[in-house]
Motif scaffolding. Structure first.
Motif, PDB file in Angstrom:
ATOM      1  N   LEU A   8       0.813  -0.882   0.167  1.00 25.60           N
ATOM      2  CA  LEU A   8      -0.507   0.039  -0.282  1.00 25.60           C
ATOM      3  C   LEU A   8       1.298   1.185  -0.148  1.00 25.60           C
ATOM      4  O   LEU A   8       1.266   1.281   0.775  1.00 25.60           O
ATOM      5  CB  LEU A   8      -1.043   0.185   1.019  1.00 25.60           C
ATOM      6  N   PRO A   9       1.602   1.755  -1.266  1.00 27.50           N
ATOM      7  CA  PRO A   9       1.701   2.811  -0.681  1.00 27.50           C
ATOM      8  C   PRO A   9       1.634   4.039  -0.096  1.00 27.50           C
ATOM      9  O   PRO A   9       0.542   4.584  -0.561  1.00 27.50           O
ATOM     10  CB  PRO A   9       1.723   3.607  -2.554  1.00 27.50           C
ATOM     11  N   GLY A  10       2.884   4.784   0.304  1.00 25.96           N
ATOM     12  CA  GLY A  10       2.798   5.648   1.224  1.00 25.96           C
ATOM     13  C   GLY A  10       1.867   5.053   2.672  1.00 25.96           C
ATOM     14  O   GLY A  10       1.843   5.911   3.268  1.00 25.96           O
ATOM     15  N   VAL A  11       1.120   4.171   2.898  1.00 23.53           N
ATOM     16  CA  VAL A  11       0.532   3.166   3.956  1.00 23.53           C
ATOM     17  C   VAL A  11       1.168   1.961   4.907  1.00 23.53           C
ATOM     18  O   VAL A  11       1.903   2.572   6.093  1.00 23.53           O
ATOM     19  CB  VAL A  11      -0.460   3.042   3.714  1.00 23.53           C
ATOM     20  N   GLY A  12       2.061   0.965   3.994  1.00 23.90           N
ATOM     21  CA  GLY A  12       2.215   0.194   4.099  1.00 23.90           C
ATOM     22  C   GLY A  12       2.235  -1.176   3.635  1.00 23.90           C
ATOM     23  O   GLY A  12       2.546  -0.548   2.511  1.00 23.90           O
ATOM     24  N   ARG A  13       2.441  -2.368   4.414  1.00 21.79           N
ATOM     25  CA  ARG A  13       2.018  -3.681   3.768  1.00 21.79           C
ATOM     26  C   ARG A  13       0.239  -4.343   3.912  1.00 21.79           C
ATOM     27  O   ARG A  13      -0.193  -3.524   5.268  1.00 21.79           O
ATOM     28  CB  ARG A  13       2.309  -4.881   3.821  1.00 21.79           C
ATOM     29  N   ARG A  14      -0.834  -4.570   3.210  1.00 26.30           N
ATOM     30  CA  ARG A  14      -1.781  -5.167   4.472  1.00 26.30           C
ATOM     31  C   ARG A  14      -1.729  -6.307   3.869  1.00 26.30           C
ATOM     32  O   ARG A  14      -1.206  -7.219   2.072  1.00 26.30           O
ATOM     33  CB  ARG A  14      -2.994  -4.871   2.509  1.00 26.30           C
ATOM     34  N   TYR A  15      -1.963  -7.640   5.007  1.00 27.00           N
ATOM     35  CA  TYR A  15      -2.083  -8.854   3.704  1.00 27.00           C
ATOM     36  C   TYR A  15      -3.864  -9.607   4.317  1.00 27.00           C
ATOM     37  O   TYR A  15      -4.675  -9.027   5.747  1.00 27.00           O
ATOM     38  CB  TYR A  15      -1.378  -9.968   5.768  1.00 27.00           C
ATOM     39  N   GLN A  16      -4.376 -10.339   3.905  1.00 31.42           N
ATOM     40  CA  GLN A  16      -5.494 -10.806   3.688  1.00 31.42           C
ATOM     41  C   GLN A  16      -5.666 -12.202   3.744  1.00 31.42           C
ATOM     42  O   GLN A  16      -4.788 -12.769   3.474  1.00 31.42           O
ATOM     43  CB  GLN A  16      -6.230 -10.481   2.281  1.00 31.42           C
ATOM     44  N   ILE A  27      -4.480  -7.708   8.238  1.00 33.26           N
ATOM     45  CA  ILE A  27      -4.057  -6.742   8.799  1.00 33.26           C
ATOM     46  C   ILE A  27      -3.053  -6.233   8.226  1.00 33.26           C
ATOM     47  O   ILE A  27      -2.898  -5.926   7.081  1.00 33.26           O
ATOM     48  CB  ILE A  27      -2.651  -7.745   9.831  1.00 33.26           C
ATOM     49  N   VAL A  28      -2.957  -4.415   8.389  1.00 29.59           N
ATOM     50  CA  VAL A  28      -2.725  -3.765   8.000  1.00 29.59           C
ATOM     51  C   VAL A  28      -1.405  -3.181   8.274  1.00 29.59           C
ATOM     52  O   VAL A  28      -1.375  -2.724  10.027  1.00 29.59           O
ATOM     53  CB  VAL A  28      -3.385  -2.710   7.123  1.00 29.59           C
ATOM     54  N   VAL A  29      -0.262  -3.692   7.962  1.00 26.33           N
ATOM     55  CA  VAL A  29       0.521  -2.766   8.583  1.00 26.33           C
ATOM     56  C   VAL A  29       0.865  -1.545   8.637  1.00 26.33           C
ATOM     57  O   VAL A  29       1.819  -1.654   6.782  1.00 26.33           O
ATOM     58  CB  VAL A  29       1.871  -4.281   8.556  1.00 26.33           C
ATOM     59  N   HIS A  30       1.004  -0.320   8.787  1.00 23.74           N
ATOM     60  CA  HIS A  30       1.144   1.103   8.315  1.00 23.74           C
ATOM     61  C   HIS A  30       2.803   1.060   8.438  1.00 23.74           C
ATOM     62  O   HIS A  30       3.572   0.256   9.701  1.00 23.74           O
ATOM     63  CB  HIS A  30       0.768   2.013   9.891  1.00 23.74           C
ATOM     64  N   ASN A  31       3.756   2.252   8.239  1.00 22.44           N
ATOM     65  CA  ASN A  31       5.325   2.661   7.849  1.00 22.44           C
ATOM     66  C   ASN A  31       4.780   2.852   9.011  1.00 22.44           C
ATOM     67  O   ASN A  31       6.596   2.799  10.081  1.00 22.44           O
ATOM     68  CB  ASN A  31       5.063   3.215   6.755  1.00 22.44           C
ATOM     69  N   ASP A  32       4.653   3.439  10.050  1.00 19.95           N
ATOM     70  CA  ASP A  32       5.247   3.837  11.219  1.00 19.95           C
ATOM     71  C   ASP A  32       5.208   2.754  12.706  1.00 19.95           C
ATOM     72  O   ASP A  32       5.086   2.877  14.022  1.00 19.95           O
ATOM     73  CB  ASP A  32       3.903   4.204  11.811  1.00 19.95           C
ATOM     74  N   GLY A  33       4.969   1.782  11.786  1.00 19.98           N
ATOM     75  CA  GLY A  33       4.835   0.002  12.943  1.00 19.98           C
ATOM     76  C   GLY A  33       3.640  -0.081  13.862  1.00 19.98           C
ATOM     77  O   GLY A  33       3.266  -1.317  13.848  1.00 19.98           O
ATOM     78  N   SER A  34       2.412   0.653  13.423  1.00 23.78           N
ATOM     79  CA  SER A  34       1.452   0.611  14.344  1.00 23.78           C
ATOM     80  C   SER A  34       0.264  -0.852  13.030  1.00 23.78           C
ATOM     81  O   SER A  34       0.859  -0.849  11.758  1.00 23.78           O
ATOM     82  CB  SER A  34       0.446   1.924  14.506  1.00 23.78           C
ATOM     83  N   ARG A  35      -0.742  -1.324  13.589  1.00 24.07           N
ATOM     84  CA  ARG A  35      -1.459  -2.209  12.886  1.00 24.07           C
ATOM     85  C   ARG A  35      -2.454  -2.417  13.155  1.00 24.07           C
ATOM     86  O   ARG A  35      -2.738  -2.251  14.621  1.00 24.07           O
ATOM     87  CB  ARG A  35      -1.122  -3.944  13.612  1.00 24.07           C
ATOM     88  N   LYS A  36      -3.540  -2.112  11.832  1.00 19.64           N
ATOM     89  CA  LYS A  36      -5.357  -2.616  12.316  1.00 19.64           C
ATOM     90  C   LYS A  36      -5.138  -3.507  11.652  1.00 19.64           C
ATOM     91  O   LYS A  36      -5.054  -4.504  10.888  1.00 19.64           O
ATOM     92  CB  LYS A  36      -5.494  -0.558  11.544  1.00 19.64           C
ATOM     93  N   VAL A  37      -6.808  -3.945  13.027  1.00 17.74           N
ATOM     94  CA  VAL A  37      -7.130  -5.948  12.357  1.00 17.74           C
ATOM     95  C   VAL A  37      -8.547  -5.020  11.740  1.00 17.74           C
ATOM     96  O   VAL A  37      -9.233  -5.161  12.894  1.00 17.74           O
ATOM     97  CB  VAL A  37      -6.727  -6.695  13.533  1.00 17.74           C
ATOM     98  N   PHE A  38      -8.609  -5.847  10.630  1.00 14.99           N
ATOM     99  CA  PHE A  38      -9.826  -5.966  10.614  1.00 14.99           C
ATOM    100  C   PHE A  38     -10.656  -7.798  10.371  1.00 14.99           C
ATOM    101  O   PHE A  38      -9.823  -8.412   9.914  1.00 14.99           O
ATOM    102  CB  PHE A  38     -10.058  -5.198   8.955  1.00 14.99           C
ATOM    103  N   TRP A  39     -11.842  -7.537  10.081  1.00 20.04           N
ATOM    104  CA  TRP A  39     -12.585  -8.681   9.709  1.00 20.04           C
ATOM    105  C   TRP A  39     -13.908  -8.617   8.987  1.00 20.04           C
ATOM    106  O   TRP A  39     -14.190  -7.732   9.263  1.00 20.04           O
ATOM    107  CB  TRP A  39     -13.346  -9.765  11.229  1.00 20.04           C
ATOM    108  N   ARG A  40     -14.003  -9.361   8.287  1.00 20.77           N
ATOM    109  CA  ARG A  40     -14.940  -9.351   7.051  1.00 20.77           C
ATOM    110  C   ARG A  40     -16.128 -11.139   6.875  1.00 20.77           C
ATOM    111  O   ARG A  40     -14.504 -11.998   6.392  1.00 20.77           O
ATOM    112  CB  ARG A  40     -14.632  -8.662   5.721  1.00 20.77           C
ATOM    113  N   ASP A  41     -16.686 -11.265   7.233  1.00 18.40           N
ATOM    114  CA  ASP A  41     -17.532 -12.480   6.960  1.00 18.40           C
ATOM    115  C   ASP A  41     -17.852 -12.427   5.575  1.00 18.40           C
ATOM    116  O   ASP A  41     -17.793 -13.888   5.431  1.00 18.40           O
ATOM    117  CB  ASP A  41     -19.147 -12.376   8.575  1.00 18.40           C
TER     118      ASP A  41
END
Length: 159
Positions: A8-16, A27-41
């Motif tokens: 994800l340019p300018g953001v980080g990497r996304r793992y699905q 999981i979105v791993v941001h360039n600043d080291g934070s991670r956001k975690v999502f779920w989709r049924d």
């Protein structure tokens, strides 16, 4: 289970992670080291943000999934083991401990870390002695508390 990685340019990497029984864990791993975690049924539905984790919390979660997180729960266990973590740590080529023995470096005395084993190429050295030499690219399996792990990182990287 299928895993997809997207830059994800300018953001980080996304793992699905797509599961055979349905649902997608993202999981979105941001360039600043934070991670956001999502779920989709549902593949056609929206993702729900579950939580945001910093680097340290993400590391603990990874240790749990990896099976190396150790947190005693019984009251009668030795208090010295409370908060202990087992980690695999690679010795960098330029580490000042390369070529020295475990005893000469004084890892346990200087950091509080105990070395359980050494992975060296295709060999495992279980319960290494103080006379065991540390080599570049060795992976040491160690146990200790978080502060001790930080001390070990500092010791291995000193120039």
């Amino acid at each position: 289970m299928k895993v997809f990685e997207t830059q994800l340019p300018g953001v980080g990497r996304r793992y699905q992670v797509s599961f055979p029984d349905g649902g997608t864990f993202t999981i979105v791993v941001h360039n600043d080291g934070s991670r956001k975690v999502f779920w989709r049924d549902d593949p056609d539905g929206d993702s729900e943000e579950l939580f945001t984790a910093g680097e340290r919390d993400a590391q603990k979660l990874a240790e749990i999934f990896e099976g190396v997180f150790f947190e005693p729960v019984a009251d009668d266990l030795d208090d010295a083991l409370s908060g202990a973590r087992v980690k695999w740590v690679a010795i960098p080529d330029d580490s000042p401990v390369v070529g020295q023995t475990i005893g000469d470096v004084g890892i346990r005395t200087r950091t509080g870390i105990s070395i359980l084993a050494i992975e060296r190429a295709d060999q495992i050295i279980a319960n290494p002695t103080p006379e065991t030499q540390l080599l570049a690219d060795d992976v040491i399996v160690v146990v200790g508390e978080d502060d001790a792990h930080q001390e070990l990182d500092t010791l291995l990287s000193r120039s």
